[in-house]
Design a protein around this motif. Structure first.
Motif, PDB file in Angstrom:
ATOM      1  N   GLU A 183     -27.457  32.049 -50.168  1.00  0.00           N
ATOM      2  CA  GLU A 183     -27.561  32.281 -48.556  1.00  0.00           C
ATOM      3  C   GLU A 183     -27.055  33.255 -48.025  1.00  0.00           C
ATOM      4  N   GLY A 184     -27.805  33.804 -47.201  1.00  0.00           N
ATOM      5  CA  GLY A 184     -27.264  35.219 -46.493  1.00  0.00           C
ATOM      6  C   GLY A 184     -26.265  34.532 -45.114  1.00  0.00           C
ATOM      7  N   LYS A 185     -25.750  35.617 -44.379  1.00  0.00           N
ATOM      8  CA  LYS A 185     -24.951  35.025 -43.237  1.00  0.00           C
ATOM      9  C   LYS A 185     -25.826  34.424 -42.276  1.00  0.00           C
ATOM     10  N   GLU A 186     -26.845  34.472 -41.931  1.00  0.00           N
ATOM     11  CA  GLU A 186     -27.331  33.779 -40.642  1.00  0.00           C
ATOM     12  C   GLU A 186     -28.081  32.250 -41.111  1.00  0.00           C
ATOM     13  N   GLU A 187     -28.588  32.400 -42.516  1.00  0.00           N
ATOM     14  CA  GLU A 187     -28.736  31.090 -43.020  1.00  0.00           C
ATOM     15  C   GLU A 187     -27.470  30.188 -43.112  1.00  0.00           C
ATOM     16  N   ALA A 188     -26.482  30.817 -43.625  1.00  0.00           N
ATOM     17  CA  ALA A 188     -25.193  30.036 -43.783  1.00  0.00           C
ATOM     18  C   ALA A 188     -24.693  29.395 -42.449  1.00  0.00           C
ATOM     19  N   ILE A 189     -24.974  30.195 -41.427  1.00  0.00           N
ATOM     20  CA  ILE A 189     -24.412  30.034 -40.033  1.00  0.00           C
ATOM     21  C   ILE A 189     -25.144  28.511 -39.743  1.00  0.00           C
ATOM     22  N   ARG A 190     -26.643  28.681 -39.795  1.00  0.00           N
ATOM     23  CA  ARG A 190     -27.334  27.368 -39.714  1.00  0.00           C
ATOM     24  C   ARG A 190     -26.780  26.031 -40.415  1.00  0.00           C
ATOM     25  N   ILE A 191     -26.521  26.390 -41.639  1.00  0.00           N
ATOM     26  CA  ILE A 191     -26.272  25.304 -42.207  1.00  0.00           C
ATOM     27  C   ILE A 191     -24.784  24.661 -41.978  1.00  0.00           C
ATOM     28  N   PHE A 192     -23.786  25.372 -41.645  1.00  0.00           N
ATOM     29  CA  PHE A 192     -22.444  25.301 -40.990  1.00  0.00           C
ATOM     30  C   PHE A 192     -22.711  24.409 -39.706  1.00  0.00           C
ATOM     31  N   PRO A 198     -32.187  22.509 -40.685  1.00  0.00           N
ATOM     32  CA  PRO A 198     -32.856  23.985 -40.405  1.00  0.00           C
ATOM     33  C   PRO A 198     -33.551  24.543 -41.429  1.00  0.00           C
ATOM     34  N   PHE A 199     -34.181  23.421 -42.532  1.00  0.00           N
ATOM     35  CA  PHE A 199     -34.829  23.888 -43.628  1.00  0.00           C
ATOM     36  C   PHE A 199     -35.970  22.904 -43.673  1.00  0.00           C
TER      37      PHE A 199
END
Length: 285
Positions: free
Chosen positions: A248-257, A271-272
């Motif tokens: 995961e990149g930065k923005e995707e990781a923030i969405r997961i958190f 969010p997926f």
């Protein structure tokens, strides 16, 4: 007796981008659940400049989290010098209290050192109570294997053992020393390219491949991520829930958190669009 609080999370990070994402997220949002442990992949944390400073800053927002270095999936005889570097890094940086091991080589090396905590990853295959008993003296805790279906996990989760249960993350389909990049365009370590690659099956599905040039192996991941967002309640009082970041990149990781750590997993769609529940129902043959 291992004390487990309802819905505590542990987070595994594999890149500096993901570390930055967790720091940015915790600085700007309220967490509804406690993060009790952070795993950081040893390759990136020891090589990335100023990453330790990011960890120290993140610790201010997650004061109760334990910090652990996770070791590579494959360790060979030639990695002894690398393991020595990991040992020295742990001794020099008191932020970290131990290691996460997924193979017997890492377990054998660090079990000879006193004062360090050792946790077994999902690939150490603590499949049953006999396996847990065999490893118990060397481990401070472990992770439920990804191959077990929910029914098969019940006996493990009833044991007095500190368990992680991966509820989000890409499932590794294969760990291979036969490098895909090397057999197609040439070794990326020598060329310095370090570009990501993927496999495409006959249905046109892409299997992302993580290239570990430091230790010369690949991890081939499933096309979609594992997500048990609809079943968190099954495990929250029996194990700590792990968010396993991989590519995961930065923005995707923030969405997961944001989704998992702020109650959204109980109230909203993820969010997926595509995901898998892994072997929870079908198990392994």
């Amino acid at each position: 007796m291992v004390n487990k609080n309802p819905r505590t999370f542990r987070i595994s990070l594999r890149s500096r981008e993901q570390l930055e994402a967790l720091l940015e997220f915790t600085k700007s949002r309220h967490l509804d659940f406690e993060v009790t442990r952070i795993y950081l992949f040893s390759d990136f944390i020891m090589e990335s400049r100023n990453s330790l400073a990011l960890c120290e800053e993140l610790k201010k927002f997650l004061p109760n989290a334990e910090w652990i270095l996770s070791l590579p999936e494959i360790l060979r005889e030639g990695d002894e010098a690398y393991l020595g570097r990991v040992k020295n890094y742990l001794l020099q940086n008191k932020l970290f209290s131990g290691v996460l091991v997924g193979n017997l080589e890492g377990l054998g090396y660090f079990s000879e050192l006193s004062g360090l905590k050792i946790y077994g990853d999902h690939s150490l295959y603590l499949w049953n109570s006999g396996a847990v008993e065999a490893f118990h003296a060397k481990l401070n805790g472990g992770c439920i294997p990804l191959e077990l279906r929910a029914q098969e996990q019940k006996s493990l989760l009833s044991l007095d053992f500190d368990w992680d249960k991966i509820v989000y993350g890409r499932i590794p389909m294969m760990v291979t020393a036969n490098c895909l990049a090397k057999t197609t365009e040439g070794c990326q370590k020598s060329s310095g390219k370090r570009e990501s690659v993927s496999l495409i099956d006959r249905m046109g599905k892409h299997f992302p491949v993580l290239l570990n040039c430091e230790h010369c192996y690949n991890v081939i991941y499933n096309t979609v991520s594992l997500s048990l967002h609809g079943e968190l309640w099954k495990y929250e009082d029996k194990a700590s829930l792990r968010l396993q970041m991989t590519m995961e990149g930065k923005e995707e990781a923030i969405r997961i958190f944001t989704y998992f750590l702020t109650n959204h997993a109980d109230e909203q769609k993820p969010p997926f669009q595509d995901y898998t529940t892994g072997h929870e129902k079908r198990g392994v043959e």
